[in-house]
Motif scaffolding. Structure first.
Motif, short mmCIF file in Angstrom:
data_model
loop_
_atom_site.label_atom_id
_atom_site.label_comp_id
_atom_site.label_asym_id
_atom_site.label_seq_id
_atom_site.Cartn_x
_atom_site.Cartn_y
_atom_site.Cartn_z
N GLN A 83 45.02 37.64 33.73
CA GLN A 83 46.18 37.83 34.64
C GLN A 83 47.52 37.76 33.92
O GLN A 83 48.49 38.35 34.38
CB GLN A 83 46.13 36.81 35.80
CG GLN A 83 46.27 35.35 35.41
CD GLN A 83 44.92 34.67 35.17
OE1 GLN A 83 43.94 35.30 34.74
NE2 GLN A 83 44.84 33.37 35.45
N HIS A 84 47.58 37.05 32.80
CA HIS A 84 48.88 36.92 32.13
C HIS A 84 49.35 38.27 31.56
O HIS A 84 50.51 38.64 31.70
CB HIS A 84 48.81 35.88 31.01
CG HIS A 84 48.28 34.55 31.48
ND1 HIS A 84 48.94 33.79 32.41
CD2 HIS A 84 47.15 33.87 31.17
CE1 HIS A 84 48.23 32.68 32.65
NE2 HIS A 84 47.14 32.72 31.91
N HIS A 144 62.47 29.47 33.61
CA HIS A 144 63.46 28.52 34.13
C HIS A 144 63.61 27.37 33.16
O HIS A 144 62.74 26.50 33.08
CB HIS A 144 63.03 28.01 35.51
CG HIS A 144 63.10 29.07 36.56
ND1 HIS A 144 64.25 29.34 37.26
CD2 HIS A 144 62.18 29.97 36.99
CE1 HIS A 144 64.03 30.34 38.10
NE2 HIS A 144 62.78 30.75 37.94
N ASP A 186 53.18 44.24 34.95
CA ASP A 186 53.71 44.49 36.31
C ASP A 186 55.22 44.24 36.31
O ASP A 186 56.00 45.04 36.85
CB ASP A 186 53.05 43.57 37.34
CG ASP A 186 51.60 43.93 37.59
OD1 ASP A 186 51.18 45.03 37.16
OD2 ASP A 186 50.86 43.12 38.19
N ASN A 187 55.64 43.13 35.71
CA ASN A 187 57.07 42.80 35.67
C ASN A 187 57.84 43.84 34.87
O ASN A 187 58.95 44.23 35.24
CB ASN A 187 57.26 41.41 35.05
CG ASN A 187 56.86 40.31 36.02
OD1 ASN A 187 56.69 40.55 37.21
ND2 ASN A 187 56.69 39.11 35.49
N LEU A 228 55.58 34.82 33.50
CA LEU A 228 55.91 33.75 34.45
C LEU A 228 57.09 34.09 35.37
O LEU A 228 57.41 33.33 36.28
CB LEU A 228 56.22 32.44 33.72
CG LEU A 228 55.08 31.83 32.89
CD1 LEU A 228 55.56 30.58 32.17
CD2 LEU A 228 53.88 31.49 33.77
N LEU A 229 57.77 35.21 35.12
CA LEU A 229 58.88 35.60 36.00
C LEU A 229 58.32 36.05 37.35
O LEU A 229 57.38 36.85 37.40
CB LEU A 229 59.67 36.75 35.37
CG LEU A 229 60.57 36.40 34.17
CD1 LEU A 229 60.90 37.67 33.37
CD2 LEU A 229 61.84 35.71 34.63
N THR A 230 58.91 35.54 38.43
CA THR A 230 58.47 35.95 39.77
C THR A 230 59.32 37.13 40.25
O THR A 230 60.36 37.44 39.65
CB THR A 230 58.66 34.80 40.78
OG1 THR A 230 60.06 34.52 40.87
CG2 THR A 230 57.92 33.54 40.34
N LYS A 231 58.88 37.72 41.35
CA LYS A 231 59.66 38.82 41.94
C LYS A 231 61.07 38.35 42.29
O LYS A 231 62.05 39.06 42.08
CB LYS A 231 58.90 39.33 43.19
CG LYS A 231 59.65 40.35 44.03
CD LYS A 231 59.33 41.75 43.57
CE LYS A 231 59.83 42.86 44.49
NZ LYS A 231 60.97 42.63 45.33
N GLU A 232 61.18 37.12 42.79
CA GLU A 232 62.51 36.57 43.15
C GLU A 232 63.37 36.43 41.90
O GLU A 232 64.56 36.75 41.91
CB GLU A 232 62.37 35.19 43.82
CG GLU A 232 61.73 35.20 45.21
CD GLU A 232 60.23 35.50 45.17
OE1 GLU A 232 59.51 34.87 44.36
OE2 GLU A 232 59.78 36.38 45.92
N ASP A 233 62.76 35.95 40.81
CA ASP A 233 63.51 35.83 39.54
C ASP A 233 64.04 37.20 39.12
O ASP A 233 65.21 37.35 38.74
CB ASP A 233 62.60 35.34 38.41
CG ASP A 233 62.12 33.91 38.61
OD1 ASP A 233 62.83 33.14 39.29
OD2 ASP A 233 61.04 33.57 38.07
N ARG A 288 50.33 40.50 34.45
CA ARG A 288 51.63 40.16 35.06
C ARG A 288 52.81 40.62 34.21
O ARG A 288 53.82 41.07 34.74
CB ARG A 288 51.73 38.66 35.31
CG ARG A 288 51.03 38.22 36.59
CD ARG A 288 51.71 36.99 37.19
NE ARG A 288 53.13 37.22 37.43
CZ ARG A 288 53.65 37.64 38.56
NH1 ARG A 288 52.85 37.90 39.58
NH2 ARG A 288 54.95 37.79 38.70
#
Ligand SMILES: *Cc1c(COP(=O)(O)O)cnc(C)c1O
Length: 395
Positions: free
Chosen positions: A294-295, A35, A301-302, A372-377, A298
């Motif tokens: 975790q980075h 963002h 995963d993304n 840092l991207l979320t599922k919503e993003d 993630r």
């Protein structure tokens, strides 16, 4: 009539614009993070190499601040004259340990590693056997070396073997195989186990440029660790500027290699060392990758989620195996139109990639995942990419 000695400047740009090949540079008014604010717009960024999101990690920022306060803003010299700090030594020891090699060298950039070191590893009496899609900085390094260049088909070990036989016939002093680890435009990986095997058969040196693999593959250690090939790859070039989120080029390998590079690479010898704040941030970045797994988790995963979804919409993602996910469109005008509409109407910043980065008919938007991207993003991005893709009749 007197001729205008610089008329070509404007003429060349007119030609680029006519062919939809102009780069439009946008300016960030905030950090490099999903963002951000770009040209006055709040957007979702899908186009940075900052895969792990470390460019804005608090510990890394703090390390840069602390070192800048203690050591100042600039290095003041090239590394071999007076530009190396105790921090630089600490970085190089830590990085070598992280990469599971004997030694490492912090160089100016990944580009500088290729343009400075390759011409010292090989020269006129030698042959470089190079993947056809290698990064431009490798191509420049090989050109500067004066070595003969033989191209093998992209990621094709059988063709590599064929070309090595050719190289052997020519009686070269040295044969060096050079490949990207992760190919930056397609996100596919070099078939390193096969390359290592044929290299051994032919007594060839292997140079892997892992700029996009570091931070992402092998728990951040890169493609060599991913394939458990430590000790089989003679030269690993890399960058702290991508997955690690900071700045700088790296060479990793044997002590002999590092001493050779520090004494011979012209970019290392002739270009100023990094500011101490950058060196300290690089140290902190490795510490974060080691202590906060975790980075890496993630970003993968993304990657898996996003890739599956765009593929099911009908986008061609080529041979992507990593967080680099190209949406291959074909026509450069259409790729640029997709990017423009996504930016202007959907607040999504994805960069069109056109010639000379890729062949004209393989123009694309290259999407890159970020930890840092979320599922919503991701869902927001996916629905916009689907909507605009349908509107422009791409899918
Ligand atoms: C980005 C990149 C480089 C250049 O690295 P910098 O540190 O940005 O100069 C070199 N090689 C490859 C394969 C790259 O992707």
């Amino acid at each position: 009539m007197k001729r205008d000695p610089v008329a070509f400047l404007k003429e060349d740009m007119i030609e680029l614009r006519k062919n939809n090949l102009e780069w439009i540079i946008r300016y960030l008014e905030d950090g490099s993070k999903p963002h951000s604010t770009v040209d006055g717009k709040d957007v979702l960024m899908l186009n940075t190499n900052n895969y792990l999101g470390l460019a804005t990690h608090p510990k890394i920022i703090q390390a840069a601040i602390d070192a800048t306060k203690k050591y100042g803003a600039g290095a003041g010299a090239v590394p071999v004259i007076a530009g190396s700090f105790d921090l630089t030594r600490e970085f190089q020891e830590k990085f070598a340990k992280f990469k599971e090699v004997e030694a490492s060298l912090l160089c100016q950039t990944g580009f500088a590693v290729n343009s400075g070191l390759i011409p010292m590893l090989v020269g006129k009496p030698d042959i470089v056997v190079s993947d056809e899609l290698n990064h431009g900085s490798i191509i420049d390094g090989v050109r500067l070396s004066g070595a003969k260049r033989i191209i093998y088909k992209h990621n094709d070990v059988d063709d590599l073997e064929k070309q090595l036989k050719e190289a052997e016939k020519e009686g070269a002093r040295r044969i060096c195989i050079i490949t990207d680890g992760v190919f930056s435009m397609d996100g596919d990986m070099a078939p390193l186990p096969g390359i290592a095997k044929v290299a051994e058969d032919f007594g060839a040196m292997i140079f892997v440029d892992d700029c996009h693999g570091e931070g992402v593959l092998g728990e951040g250690r890169g493609i060599v660790a991913h394939f458990n090939l430590q000790g089989k790859v003679h030269v690993e070039g890399g960058s702290m500027s991508k997955g690690f989120g900071v700045f700088g080029g790296t060479v990793a390998g044997s002590k002999d290699l590092i001493e050779f590079c520090a004494n011979k690479s012209r970019t290392y010898l002739l270009s100023t060392a990094h500011p101490p704040g950058v060196v300290a941030a690089n140290i902190a970045s490795i510490e974060v990758v080691e202590s906060e797994p975790q980075h890496v988790q993630r970003v993968w995963d993304n990657t898996n989620y996003f890739k599956k979804e765009v593929q099911s919409m009908g986008y061609n993602t080529g041979n992507s195996e990593t967080p680099i996910i190209p949406l291959i469109i074909g026509d450069p005008g259409k790729a640029q139109e997709l990017a423009r509409v996504l930016f202007e109407e959907e607040n999504i910043y994805g960069t069109p990639i056109v010639f000379p980065m890729v062949a004209r008919e393989l123009s694309r938007i290259r999407v890159q995942m970020n930890a840092l991207l979320t599922k919503e993003d991701l869902d927001m991005a996916l629905s916009a990419i689907e909507k605009v893709g349908k509107k422009l009749k791409i899918i």
